[in-house]
Write a protein that holds these residues in place. Sequence first.
Motif, PDB file in Angstrom:
ATOM      1  N   ARG A 298     -46.024  35.518  43.204  1.00  0.00           N
ATOM      2  CA  ARG A 298     -45.061  36.044  44.179  1.00  0.00           C
ATOM      3  C   ARG A 298     -43.765  36.509  43.520  1.00  0.00           C
ATOM      4  O   ARG A 298     -42.819  36.892  44.195  1.00  0.00           O
ATOM      5  CB  ARG A 298     -44.755  34.989  45.243  1.00  0.00           C
ATOM      6  CG  ARG A 298     -45.975  34.634  46.079  1.00  0.00           C
ATOM      7  CD  ARG A 298     -45.694  33.550  47.086  1.00  0.00           C
ATOM      8  NE  ARG A 298     -46.895  33.206  47.837  1.00  0.00           N
ATOM      9  CZ  ARG A 298     -47.808  32.325  47.431  1.00  0.00           C
ATOM     10  NH1 ARG A 298     -47.646  31.674  46.274  1.00  0.00           N
ATOM     11  NH2 ARG A 298     -48.882  32.090  48.164  1.00  0.00           N
ATOM     12  N   ASN A 299     -43.705  36.451  42.183  1.00  0.00           N
ATOM     13  CA  ASN A 299     -42.548  36.947  41.440  1.00  0.00           C
ATOM     14  C   ASN A 299     -41.251  36.229  41.836  1.00  0.00           C
ATOM     15  O   ASN A 299     -40.219  36.849  42.093  1.00  0.00           O
ATOM     16  CB  ASN A 299     -42.394  38.455  41.629  1.00  0.00           C
ATOM     17  CG  ASN A 299     -41.629  39.110  40.491  1.00  0.00           C
ATOM     18  OD1 ASN A 299     -41.648  38.627  39.363  1.00  0.00           O
ATOM     19  ND2 ASN A 299     -40.965  40.221  40.768  1.00  0.00           N
ATOM     20  N   VAL A 300     -41.324  34.896  41.891  1.00  0.00           N
ATOM     21  CA  VAL A 300     -40.181  34.050  42.222  1.00  0.00           C
ATOM     22  C   VAL A 300     -40.058  32.975  41.152  1.00  0.00           C
ATOM     23  O   VAL A 300     -41.066  32.391  40.740  1.00  0.00           O
ATOM     24  CB  VAL A 300     -40.355  33.380  43.603  1.00  0.00           C
ATOM     25  CG1 VAL A 300     -39.158  32.506  43.926  1.00  0.00           C
ATOM     26  CG2 VAL A 300     -40.563  34.423  44.687  1.00  0.00           C
ATOM     27  N   ALA A 301     -38.844  32.713  40.711  1.00  0.00           N
ATOM     28  CA  ALA A 301     -38.619  31.659  39.715  1.00  0.00           C
ATOM     29  C   ALA A 301     -37.221  31.090  39.896  1.00  0.00           C
ATOM     30  O   ALA A 301     -36.332  31.755  40.439  1.00  0.00           O
ATOM     31  CB  ALA A 301     -38.783  32.212  38.302  1.00  0.00           C
ATOM     32  N   SER A 302     -37.022  29.853  39.454  1.00  0.00           N
ATOM     33  CA  SER A 302     -35.676  29.283  39.454  1.00  0.00           C
ATOM     34  C   SER A 302     -35.109  29.370  38.042  1.00  0.00           C
ATOM     35  O   SER A 302     -35.776  29.022  37.065  1.00  0.00           O
ATOM     36  CB  SER A 302     -35.690  27.836  39.953  1.00  0.00           C
ATOM     37  OG  SER A 302     -36.596  27.032  39.225  1.00  0.00           O
ATOM     38  N   LYS A 416     -38.602  35.612  52.222  1.00  0.00           N
ATOM     39  CA  LYS A 416     -38.253  34.247  52.643  1.00  0.00           C
ATOM     40  C   LYS A 416     -39.460  33.322  52.528  1.00  0.00           C
ATOM     41  O   LYS A 416     -39.347  32.180  52.059  1.00  0.00           O
ATOM     42  CB  LYS A 416     -37.724  34.268  54.070  1.00  0.00           C
ATOM     43  CG  LYS A 416     -37.457  32.892  54.694  1.00  0.00           C
ATOM     44  CD  LYS A 416     -36.830  33.057  56.073  1.00  0.00           C
ATOM     45  CE  LYS A 416     -36.658  31.729  56.797  1.00  0.00           C
ATOM     46  NZ  LYS A 416     -37.905  31.262  57.426  1.00  0.00           N
ATOM     47  N   GLU A 417     -40.631  33.798  52.953  1.00  0.00           N
ATOM     48  CA  GLU A 417     -41.825  32.964  52.869  1.00  0.00           C
ATOM     49  C   GLU A 417     -42.180  32.647  51.422  1.00  0.00           C
ATOM     50  O   GLU A 417     -42.656  31.538  51.121  1.00  0.00           O
ATOM     51  CB  GLU A 417     -42.984  33.655  53.577  1.00  0.00           C
ATOM     52  CG  GLU A 417     -42.829  33.671  55.087  1.00  0.00           C
ATOM     53  CD  GLU A 417     -44.063  34.184  55.809  1.00  0.00           C
ATOM     54  OE1 GLU A 417     -45.032  34.611  55.132  1.00  0.00           O
ATOM     55  OE2 GLU A 417     -44.062  34.163  57.056  1.00  0.00           O
ATOM     56  N   ALA A 418     -41.939  33.588  50.498  1.00  0.00           N
ATOM     57  CA  ALA A 418     -42.207  33.334  49.084  1.00  0.00           C
ATOM     58  C   ALA A 418     -41.284  32.235  48.551  1.00  0.00           C
ATOM     59  O   ALA A 418     -41.716  31.351  47.802  1.00  0.00           O
ATOM     60  CB  ALA A 418     -42.037  34.619  48.277  1.00  0.00           C
ATOM     61  N   VAL A 419     -40.011  32.269  48.939  1.00  0.00           N
ATOM     62  CA  VAL A 419     -39.070  31.235  48.498  1.00  0.00           C
ATOM     63  C   VAL A 419     -39.442  29.889  49.116  1.00  0.00           C
ATOM     64  O   VAL A 419     -39.405  28.845  48.447  1.00  0.00           O
ATOM     65  CB  VAL A 419     -37.624  31.624  48.861  1.00  0.00           C
ATOM     66  CG1 VAL A 419     -36.655  30.501  48.481  1.00  0.00           C
ATOM     67  CG2 VAL A 419     -37.229  32.915  48.154  1.00  0.00           C
TER      68      VAL A 419
END
Length: 527
Positions: A298-302, A416-419
Amino acid sequence: MSEGRYVVGVDLGTGGPKVALMTVGGELVGHERAKVGLILLPGGGAEQDPQEWWDAIVGCVRLAVERTGVDPGEVAAICMSSQWGGLVPVDAGGRHLHNALIWMDARGEAYSRALTSGGITVPGAGYNVRALREWITKSGGVPSRSGKDPVGQAQWLRHRRPEVYAASAYLLDVPEYLTMRLTGRAVAGFDTAVLRWCTDNRDPANVRYDADLARRVGLDVGKLPELVPPASVVGTLTAEAAAELGLGEHVRVVAGTGDTTAAAIGAGTVEDYAAHLYIGTSAWLSCHVPFKRTDVIRNVASLPAAVPERYWVATIQDVAGKAIDWLIENVVYPDDAMGDGRPPPADALERLNALAVTSPPGANGVVFAPWLNGERTPVDDAHVRGGWFGVSLDTSRADLVRAAFEGIALNARWMKEAVEKLVHAELPGGFRAVTYVGGGAQSDLWCQTLADVLGCTVRRAEDPVLANARGAAFLAAIGIGELAWADVPGLVRITREYEPDPTSAALHDKSYRTFTRMYRKVRGLYR
């Protein structure tokens, strides 16, 4: 303690700078803004002139000080926030050698794909398995295969402008370039260095370049800026910068930061899991978290945050408010044979809002996809393109306009759903509220539409268009010891809360299902 009573926060967005003049206690005194140009080039190129950036910032700072009557000698500190994920090649004195390749530039895609693939790859992602494991373990993220980050941009410069690459003393991201213009030092805060994907981020308080990762992304560490802690003082204004800005050489410079970080701070959302949504040219939804975690699909990272010992959830959607600008400039008030030769009226956005409310929620079945320059979260796809779907002979212009506003909200729900999937273990119920900032937050229609589409409370922050500049000013005050991180939430007033309308929930759920199916149906058409 400071030697003055004021700080300056700068927010350089894609459309131009906003400057906030604030007391060291966090009270806004004055603000100014200006516009800069954008150069779109064949093959996915997106450039801007760094000198135009600087001239616009100088003009805004001088005007803010002049109009407020503040004594320039009372300004204690300055901090630059800006768009980031770009590349500015400079010589040893900080002079740019080429236009900036900004975050939208995708000309390095072929080079990024070559660097990240090969051997055994991850199905559906395309990354080499061994390289992916090393990137995620150390940095928490991976280079974009679209080329829209400093990795792809540096490779494009190396291969297509080799003389510029060779002459460059430093390859800087935008906040780093602006900080160097102020101080003469090439430095990067831990939080801005990370998009090169060659830093070890396992300890957010001790980020370092990693030689193996630098080799993987093809970057010469000798051309990268020195790493410094976020919110730290990195010097004072050079004589040249002070003279141009109309400030004293005593003014301390706090390490620059990216617009996402500045927005979170300017929204007051510095506590864990306090979410903010920004809609300007682009859009993002983020929160601070106490862990490093990655969702490659989903191309999300912290990534390391400016807030001590914390990470922030990194997301980005390429086109948000820019789609409304496109609608105004190219559809409603075009400068072509169908137009009257006059520019759009000053109240064009207000007229658009008034027209949109005459169409019912759901826009009579019309759905708009704002993928006008590809997409980043939750899909990393530089090629997909958007538009209106479900148009019929009964469709009105009001339906098209309302669908554009709702389409940006539907895209934000996708993000938002990805986060929420990333933080599900710690926040199983998802976000009950988001603080909304950016130019889009000035519209009541958009605020209510977002609440309805996202299914949560939308909290509009005071002066939402100034959130990034406010965040940079807070950072300046924190850097010189005048504010503490614990002070920040109490300094940002929420002016209104918008609750979801339960009567429209089923309608928006249906539009959302159509929206996400649209991507799966059309993505193969643009390869």
